[in-house]
Design a protein around this motif. Structure first.
Motif, PDB file in Angstrom:
ATOM      1  N   ILE A  24       3.070   6.792  -1.597  1.00  9.31           N
ATOM      2  CA  ILE A  24       2.077   6.298  -2.559  1.00  9.31           C
ATOM      3  C   ILE A  24       2.715   5.297  -3.513  1.00  9.31           C
ATOM      4  O   ILE A  24       2.153   4.234  -3.800  1.00  9.31           O
ATOM      5  N   ALA A  25       3.912   5.621  -3.999  1.00  8.91           N
ATOM      6  CA  ALA A  25       4.612   4.699  -4.893  1.00  8.91           C
ATOM      7  C   ALA A  25       4.927   3.387  -4.180  1.00  8.91           C
ATOM      8  O   ALA A  25       4.824   2.301  -4.766  1.00  8.91           O
ATOM      9  N   LEU A  26       5.283   3.474  -2.897  1.00  8.58           N
ATOM     10  CA  LEU A  26       5.614   2.273  -2.134  1.00  8.58           C
ATOM     11  C   LEU A  26       4.396   1.384  -1.932  1.00  8.58           C
ATOM     12  O   LEU A  26       4.442   0.177  -2.195  1.00  8.58           O
ATOM     13  N   VAL A  27       3.298   1.953  -1.451  1.00 15.86           N
ATOM     14  CA  VAL A  27       2.139   1.130  -1.078  1.00 15.86           C
ATOM     15  C   VAL A  27       1.330   0.657  -2.282  1.00 15.86           C
ATOM     16  O   VAL A  27       0.451  -0.202  -2.134  1.00 15.86           O
ATOM     17  N   THR A  28       1.618   1.203  -3.467  1.00 16.26           N
ATOM     18  CA  THR A  28       0.951   0.693  -4.673  1.00 16.26           C
ATOM     19  C   THR A  28       1.794  -0.355  -5.391  1.00 16.26           C
ATOM     20  O   THR A  28       1.366  -0.886  -6.416  1.00 16.26           O
ATOM     21  N   SER A  29       2.978  -0.644  -4.850  1.00 12.93           N
ATOM     22  CA  SER A  29       3.837  -1.652  -5.468  1.00 12.93           C
ATOM     23  C   SER A  29       3.258  -3.045  -5.244  1.00 12.93           C
ATOM     24  O   SER A  29       2.507  -3.277  -4.290  1.00 12.93           O
ATOM     25  N   PRO A  30       3.585  -4.002  -6.100  1.00 13.30           N
ATOM     26  CA  PRO A  30       3.041  -5.360  -5.966  1.00 13.30           C
ATOM     27  C   PRO A  30       3.329  -5.996  -4.611  1.00 13.30           C
ATOM     28  O   PRO A  30       2.488  -6.729  -4.073  1.00 13.30           O
ATOM     29  N   ASN A  31       4.499  -5.729  -4.037  1.00 17.42           N
ATOM     30  CA  ASN A  31       4.857  -6.327  -2.747  1.00 17.42           C
ATOM     31  C   ASN A  31       3.992  -5.826  -1.598  1.00 17.42           C
ATOM     32  O   ASN A  31       3.953  -6.444  -0.530  1.00 17.42           O
ATOM     33  N   TRP A  32       3.321  -4.691  -1.785  1.00 13.67           N
ATOM     34  CA  TRP A  32       2.519  -4.117  -0.714  1.00 13.67           C
ATOM     35  C   TRP A  32       1.035  -4.314  -0.931  1.00 13.67           C
ATOM     36  O   TRP A  32       0.230  -3.907  -0.103  1.00 13.67           O
ATOM     37  N   ARG A  33       0.645  -4.915  -2.020  1.00 15.07           N
ATOM     38  CA  ARG A  33      -0.775  -5.036  -2.340  1.00 15.07           C
ATOM     39  C   ARG A  33      -1.558  -5.790  -1.270  1.00 15.07           C
ATOM     40  O   ARG A  33      -2.704  -5.459  -0.971  1.00 15.07           O
ATOM     41  N   GLY A  34      -0.938  -6.824  -0.685  1.00 15.82           N
ATOM     42  CA  GLY A  34      -1.674  -7.632   0.277  1.00 15.82           C
ATOM     43  C   GLY A  34      -1.556  -7.180   1.715  1.00 15.82           C
ATOM     44  O   GLY A  34      -2.090  -7.810   2.613  1.00 15.82           O
ATOM     45  N   ARG A  35      -0.847  -6.088   1.945  1.00 11.55           N
ATOM     46  CA  ARG A  35      -0.620  -5.662   3.324  1.00 11.55           C
ATOM     47  C   ARG A  35      -1.738  -4.767   3.826  1.00 11.55           C
ATOM     48  O   ARG A  35      -2.289  -3.962   3.083  1.00 11.55           O
ATOM     49  N   SER A  36      -2.016  -4.907   5.090  1.00 14.20           N
ATOM     50  CA  SER A  36      -2.965  -4.005   5.731  1.00 14.20           C
ATOM     51  C   SER A  36      -2.215  -2.806   6.283  1.00 14.20           C
ATOM     52  O   SER A  36      -1.207  -2.961   6.960  1.00 14.20           O
ATOM     53  N   LEU A  37      -2.701  -1.606   5.979  1.00 19.05           N
ATOM     54  CA  LEU A  37      -2.059  -0.398   6.486  1.00 19.05           C
ATOM     55  C   LEU A  37      -2.598  -0.015   7.857  1.00 19.05           C
ATOM     56  O   LEU A  37      -2.364   1.088   8.340  1.00 19.05           O
ATOM     57  N   SER A  38      -3.332  -0.916   8.471  1.00 24.59           N
ATOM     58  CA  SER A  38      -3.820  -0.655   9.825  1.00 24.59           C
ATOM     59  C   SER A  38      -3.290  -1.679  10.828  1.00 24.59           C
ATOM     60  O   SER A  38      -3.422  -1.497  12.026  1.00 24.59           O
ATOM     61  N   ALA A  39      -2.681  -2.773  10.326  1.00 27.35           N
ATOM     62  CA  ALA A  39      -2.161  -3.818  11.201  1.00 27.35           C
ATOM     63  C   ALA A  39      -0.690  -3.554  11.489  1.00 27.35           C
ATOM     64  O   ALA A  39       0.180  -3.897  10.697  1.00 27.35           O
ATOM     65  N   PHE A  40      -0.421  -2.909  12.627  1.00 24.09           N
ATOM     66  CA  PHE A  40       0.950  -2.569  12.991  1.00 24.09           C
ATOM     67  C   PHE A  40       1.691  -3.818  13.433  1.00 24.09           C
ATOM     68  O   PHE A  40       1.111  -4.747  14.002  1.00 24.09           O
ATOM     69  N   CYS A  41       3.000  -3.860  13.181  1.00 24.85           N
ATOM     70  CA  CYS A  41       3.796  -5.046  13.452  1.00 24.85           C
ATOM     71  C   CYS A  41       3.859  -5.352  14.952  1.00 24.85           C
ATOM     72  O   CYS A  41       3.731  -4.466  15.780  1.00 24.85           O
ATOM     73  N   PRO A  42       4.074  -6.614  15.301  1.00 32.45           N
ATOM     74  CA  PRO A  42       4.093  -7.008  16.708  1.00 32.45           C
ATOM     75  C   PRO A  42       5.491  -6.962  17.314  1.00 32.45           C
ATOM     76  O   PRO A  42       6.493  -6.857  16.609  1.00 32.45           O
ATOM     77  N   GLY A  43       5.568  -7.067  18.628  1.00 34.44           N
ATOM     78  CA  GLY A  43       6.782  -7.372  19.373  1.00 34.44           C
ATOM     79  C   GLY A  43       7.976  -6.484  19.116  1.00 34.44           C
ATOM     80  O   GLY A  43       7.889  -5.259  19.054  1.00 34.44           O
TER      81      GLY A  43
END
Length: 308
Positions: A138-157
């Motif tokens: 929770i602390a990680l995903v509420t940080s400013p660096n994570w605000r724009g990330r989608s938690l459903s879009a898994f990384c590619p390749g």
């Protein structure tokens, strides 16, 4: 809600995670000092909200007070995120954390009322680690660096393969913590661990340490060898250092446990070693988890992703 409010709730989440780590340490001190039955009743302590803080009562009741504070912090965090957080998964995780801390309180009470049964004591220890992971995430995903990330879009390749390997390594650490809890809570008599050391539990724990340590070091090497993951090398270096320190503390904790066989009371240096071993294990777990999440939801370049 504005950016300032979001930044404030992130800081509160960090405080909650720090308080949870303190709670883990307090719980480890209870076990290391054989203080689990110093307070034989629950939810009161010797029939009081604030008993005389002497001997083992100090460790056990302090653990209960910190647990109550963490439960309140977690509830506030969930309510707060429900008001300011737009991502449903984050809000849901916060309420899962509330359910976990309440279940943890119940398990803690049952360990006392049923005189430290191994199954409940181990489950209490394992759920504590999962709860710590939840509040750290929770602390990680509420940080400013994570605000724009989608938690459903898994990384590619290739990043996906690295993330999956790191996830396996993280899982091995959690299994190792379960085995460690078995070692800590088996071979006891009336709450004292100075009775016997259960050989099969210890040997399994030692073998698990080699496996988990090897997987973590391999995960770190994978990050080091990929130039596109340059921004993740800090986490990889942290894994290497923590693994090495944990092996040293593991040997020290084993020595302390063996030495204590003939001792009538826990000795301070032994308490320090066993408590530090558990605490560093928790830090190692969340460090591996955070690295896994960073790899999982990155763009593949190692830079901050801003998926929608």
């Amino acid at each position: 809600m504005g950016p300032q409010s979001l930044h404030t709730v992130h800081k509160f989440a960090v405080v909650t995670a720090a308080a949870t780590f303190l709670l883990l340490v307090a719980g480890a001190l209870v076990t290391s000092n054989d203080a689990g039955l110093s307070v034989p009743d629950w939810p009161l302590s010797h029939g009081s909200l604030m008993p005389e803080m002497v001997g083992g009562v100090f460790y056990e009741h302090s653990h209960r007070l910190i647990a109550a504070a963490v439960a309140i912090l977690t509830l506030i965090l969930a309510i707060w995120l429900g008001r300011v957080e737009s991502r449903a998964r984050v809000r849901r995780l916060a309420w899962i954390a509330v359910a976990m801390v309440l279940a943890q309180a119940l398990l803690g009470g049952l360990t006392v009322l049923f005189f430290l049964p191994v199954a409940i004591s181990v489950l209490h220890a394992c759920l504590a680690q999962l709860f710590f992971c939840a509040v750290v995430v929770i602390a990680l995903v509420t940080s400013p660096n994570w605000r724009g990330r989608s938690l459903s879009a898994f990384c590619p390749g290739e990043n996906r393969r690295n993330a999956i390997f790191c996830a396996v390594a993280t899982g091995s650490v959690y299994l190792q913590l379960i085995l460690g809890a078995l070692v800590r809570h088996t071979g006891t008599s009336e709450g004292s661990k100075g009775v016997t050391l259960v050989t099969h539990a210890l040997l399994t724990h030692m073998a698990g340490a080699v496996l988990a340590g090897g997987l973590l070091l391999m995960a770190a090497v994978k990050v080091f060898k990929n130039p596109r993951l340059g921004s993740f090398t800090g986490g990889a270096y942290a894994l290497v250092i923590l693994v090495l320190l944990q092996f040293v503390l593991g040997v020290g904790a084993l020595w302390a446990r063996v030495v204590r066989m003939g001792a009538t009371q826990p000795f301070p240096f032994g308490v320090f070693l066993t408590t530090s071993h558990l605490a560093l294990g928790a830090i190692l777990l969340v460090t591996a988890l955070v690295l896994t999440l960073q790899l999982s939801f990155s763009s593949g370049s190692g830079r901050s992703a801003t998926a929608g």
